[in-house]
Design a protein around this motif. Structure first.
Motif, mmCIF file in Angstrom:
data_model
loop_
_atom_site.group_PDB
_atom_site.id
_atom_site.type_symbol
_atom_site.label_atom_id
_atom_site.label_comp_id
_atom_site.label_asym_id
_atom_site.label_seq_id
_atom_site.Cartn_x
_atom_site.Cartn_y
_atom_site.Cartn_z
ATOM 1 N N GLN A 37 40.300 35.392 31.925
ATOM 2 C CA GLN A 37 39.686 36.607 32.920
ATOM 3 C C GLN A 37 37.943 36.406 32.600
ATOM 4 O OE1 GLN A 37 40.875 40.096 31.473
ATOM 5 N NE2 GLN A 37 40.688 41.038 33.616
ATOM 6 N N ARG A 43 43.010 39.032 36.095
ATOM 7 C CA ARG A 43 43.152 37.992 34.430
ATOM 8 C C ARG A 43 44.594 36.975 35.871
ATOM 9 N NH1 ARG A 43 44.990 40.435 29.221
ATOM 10 N NH2 ARG A 43 43.525 41.049 29.484
ATOM 11 N N ALA A 104 50.948 38.202 33.887
ATOM 12 C CA ALA A 104 50.704 38.498 33.110
ATOM 13 C C ALA A 104 51.465 39.667 31.400
ATOM 14 C CB ALA A 104 49.036 39.139 32.876
#
Length: 120
Positions: A37, A43, A104
């Motif tokens: 990130q 991210r 994520a």
């Protein structure tokens, strides 16, 4: 827990090797990945290695430059990063979970991150 290390300052075109070490879980039982990130950016999944068959996957921005592998030392995973450029500057997290994918929210365990800065 996961511990990421190996980050630092490197010049464009240089290389770094990141390390992910685990305690309290056996990394060989999990798929392991790296997310990154950068400031002001979302991210991004960089790479992962599958627990099923060792298949490796890379994000488009790092393909051909980064290599993920399980270390010879038990419970470690490495990320070799070559031909680094300023766009690779980010906080890099190692993650562990049951599936290799670049979402994520799919990853169960997260390390604390190690900073990679690419600058001349």
């Amino acid at each position: 827990q996961l511990q990421a290390s190996g980050g630092g300052l490197v010049q464009p075109g240089g290389s770094l090797r990141l390390f992910c070490a685990a305690s309290g879980l056996t990394l060989d039982d999990y798929s392991v990945g790296w997310f990154r990130q950068a400031p002001g950016k979302e991210r991004e999944g960089a790479s992962c290695i599958s627990s099923d068959d060792g298949s490796t996957y890379y994000g488009d921005s790092v393909k051909g430059r980064f290599t993920i592998s399980r270390g010879n030392a038990k419970n470690t995973v490495h990320l070799q990063m070559n031909s680094l450029n300023p766009e690779d500057t980010a906080l890099y997290y190692c993650v562990a979970g049951h599936r290799c994918e670049f979402e994520a929210s799919s990853w169960r365990y997260w390390g604390q991150g190690t900073q990679v800065t690419v600058s001349s």
